[in-house]
Design a protein around this motif. Structure first.
Motif, PDB file in Angstrom:
ATOM      1  N   SER A   1      92.170  50.479 -14.460  1.00  0.00           N
ATOM      2  CA  SER A   1      92.068  49.364 -15.403  1.00  0.00           C
ATOM      3  C   SER A   1      93.317  49.294 -16.271  1.00  0.00           C
ATOM      4  CB  SER A   1      90.853  49.548 -16.318  1.00  0.00           C
ATOM      5  OG  SER A   1      89.686  49.501 -15.565  1.00  0.00           O
TER       6      SER A   1
ATOM      7  N   LYS B   1      90.011  39.984 -13.766  1.00  0.00           N
ATOM      8  CA  LYS B   1      89.661  41.013 -12.784  1.00  0.00           C
ATOM      9  C   LYS B   1      89.055  40.384 -11.532  1.00  0.00           C
ATOM     10  CE  LYS B   1      89.240  45.180 -15.519  1.00  0.00           C
ATOM     11  NZ  LYS B   1      88.400  46.215 -16.133  1.00  0.00           N
TER      12      LYS B   1
ATOM     13  N   PHE C   1      87.717  48.489 -10.185  1.00  0.00           N
ATOM     14  CA  PHE C   1      88.637  49.000 -11.209  1.00  0.00           C
ATOM     15  C   PHE C   1      88.054  50.278 -11.779  1.00  0.00           C
ATOM     16  CE2 PHE C   1      89.587  44.528 -10.955  1.00  0.00           C
ATOM     17  CZ  PHE C   1      90.970  44.497 -11.022  1.00  0.00           C
TER      18      PHE C   1
END
Lengths: 213, 386
Positions: free
Chosen positions: B143, B163, B191
């Motif tokens: 992340s 994302k 992630f």
């Protein structure tokens, strides 16, 4: 209730006392209805005897038994129960709550185990001539008045044994007789044993047993 | 029974007891708060802490990769430590990798790939697998890395991505060996907050290392540790002794936790001492009361009142006082907790504005303790009188 004493002697008395006394060092047994008069000149251990029998002191050799149970084996709670239900006392030094009134003093005792209703207090106070002092603080009463209150206090509970240590020392003859009459009346109702220790042989007390200490 | 006698010593012991109880309850509540805050703060999976360690690269070891790698025997030694539950070496690529977004985005970069045992990955989707011969490679991206991309993207003329969008973009993974090259298609499948890396399935990286690099490298540059407690002082001592470097953030959190808990433990012990002191003061006061009323109590016993009954009566008079004191302290603790949550922690969801049940239980235990010690003392004193 049966009261026995066996070979009793205060630890602070010499052994020779046993030979001259009719109580110390002897075996005696008393039961319901006995009126025992113990004659004891000063210094012969009269108050000691009463205190021993009420377990206020334990400085003695020998044994005391209530209904066959040795007093020395009574627990603190058992002693409280004995005093509440079976053994009453009139102490020479009176012992009242000084900051309370006479009536409050009597109520404190009566409420512990009520044998009589409250009205009986007033009746008994009237008979002994202290009804007018019921609301006076104990500390403001004369010894004579206090002594009469203590006599009434002893009669407010159920008992099988009544111990008396010079109960009339502060009363004149006429008042003493009134007190004796009341005590005899109350004990007769309970078929109780009375153990009355006095300096001289009590007049007006119909003793069934007489002992010299 | 106590006609205004020595009221000041009574009040002192009441106030002392109140302060002691308040300190104790507040400390326990704060202790619980810290536990809750720090438990939520660290990344935990199944009650374990995960950290990665590297060797400390110094001026002496610079440029000597073999000295900065974990060898098989060193990995075994780490595994044997009792405070380490499991170890997984982070396998790195031993060949050149280039990542590009193909025709979708004008973006291309040299990259690295790592692989880790699946157990250690916090966000493991079921499609994170690869079989020999497959063109498609799933990727788990850190992340943090993704955040960094979104920071530099505008400056490079690249679009910032959510994302979800990033997961939809196919990427080209070009692997270059000494005399061979292959391009795979990759896609971000998850992630990770825990692993700061670009993760691919382990069997793919093993295969690729063998295919594109002639060396069969077994050593790892990083080790991923599964720990029972990241704040275990034994662990910190071991790592320091081996000159291994642990993720700073996490140990800092751990070290802070140790200090904070130390402070509040100390405060709690101090509170307990104050409670004991106040109870002692109170027992002296009781002895004084009994001594002053000695004559009256003795007379009551002579008249045939039971010492147990009298004792219960005397000590029962203090029960409402004890309940009042502890209740007041409890209300103050509740106010403190509410204010702490509202004004200092700004209603963080990990904490509650209400006090913890353990604090309530403790308050109950304190009341009970005060009553029992009190009753025993009075009974003992009365038995001595009668």
């Amino acid at each position: 209730m049966k009261l026995e004493i066996k070979n009793l002697l205060p630890v602070y008395f010499e052994e020779e006392r046993k030979s001259t006394s009719e109580i110390w060092g002897k075996e005696r047994s008393f039961s319901n209805g006995d009126l025992v008069n113990i004659v004891a000149p000063s210094g012969t251990g009269k108050t000691s005897l009463i205190h021993f029998l009420y377990k206020m002191r334990e400085s003695y050799s020998g044994s005391i038994l209530y209904d066959g149970q040795p007093l020395s084996q009574f627990s603190k709670e058992a002693i409280a129960a004995l005093r509440k239900d079976h053994v009453s006392i009139i102490l020479q030094d009176m012992r009242l709550f000084e900051e309370q009134t006479i009536l409050e003093n009597l109520e404190i005792k009566r409420q512990l185990n009520p044998y009589h209703p409250q009205e009986r207090i007033i009746e008994m106070a009237k008979r002994l001539g202290v009804d007018h002092r019921l609301n006076a603080l104990a500390k403001n009463c004369s010894y004579g008045e206090q002594q009469r209150a203590v006599i009434i206090r002893a009669l407010l509970q159920p008992f099988g044994v009544l111990l008396m240590d010079e109960p009339f020392s502060h009363l004149d003859h006429a008042n003493a007789q009134k007190a004796i009459d009341l005590i005899l009346e109350e004990t007769a109702g309970r078929k109780a044993l009375v153990l009355f220790a006095e300096l001289e042989k009590a007049t007006g007390f119909p003793a069934t047993h007489l002992y010299h200490l | 029974m106590y006609t205004g006698t020595n009221a000041s010593s009574r009040w002192f012991s009441y106030i002392g007891l109140g302060i002691g109880v308040l300190l104790l309850l507040c400390s326990v509540q704060m202790f619980i708060n810290i536990q809750q805050l720090l438990k939520e703060g660290s990344i935990r999976k199944d009650g374990f802490d995960f950290v990665s360690i590297t060797k400390n690269i110094t001026n002496e070891t610079m440029g000597q990769p073999e000295k900065n790698l974990f060898h098989a025997d060193e990995i075994e030694a780490v595994k044997k430590q009792p405070f380490i539950a499991e170890v997984s070496p982070l396998l790195a690529n031993d060949f050149r990798v280039q990542l590009s977004a193909g025709n979708v985005l004008p973006f291309s970069t040299d990259m690295f790939l790592e692989a880790l045992d699946n157990d250690f990955i916090d966000t493991l989707p079921p499609n994170f697998t690869w079989k020999e011969g497959e063109q498609h490679i799933p990727i788990i991206l850190s992340s943090d890395f993704f955040e960094i991309y979104n920071i530099f993207a505008p400056g490079q003329g690249l679009p910032q991505l959510s994302k979800e969008t990033a997961m939809g973009i196919p990427v080209q993974i070009a692997c270059y060996g000494r005399d061979n090259a292959l391009t795979f298609s990759g896609r971000i499948v998850a992630f990770s907050d825990r692993v700061n890396s670009v993760l691919v399935p382990k069997n793919f990286l093993q295969w690729a290392n063998k295919t594109f690099s002639q060396k069969d490298r077994q050593d790892a540059s990083r080790l991923f540790l599964k720990l029972k407690d990241v704040n275990d002082p034994q662990l910190i001592r071991y790592l320091d002794a081996q000159h291994y470097v642990i993720n700073r953030d996490k140990t800092l959190l751990g070290r802070n936790k140790i200090v904070l808990q130390g402070i509040f433990s100390g405060l709690g012990i101090f509170g307990l001492l104050v409670v004991i002191l106040a109870l002692m003061l109170f027992s002296f006061y009781l002895q004084l009361v009994v001594a002053r009323s000695r004559q009256n109590l003795e007379l009551l016993l002579t008249l045939g009142y039971s010492p147990a009954w009298l004792g219960k009566n005397v000590s029962n008079q203090f029960v409402p006082v004890y309940i009042f004191i502890v209740l007041t302290a409890l209300i103050c603790t509740q106010l403190m907790q509410w204010a702490f949550h509202r004004f200092i922690m700004f209603n963080r969801p990990e904490l509650s504005s209400l006090i913890n049940w353990i604090v309530l239980l403790l308050a109950g235990v304190l009341v009970l303790m005060a009553i029992v010690t009190n009753a025993r003392l009075v009974k003992k004193l009365l038995y001595r009188l009668g």
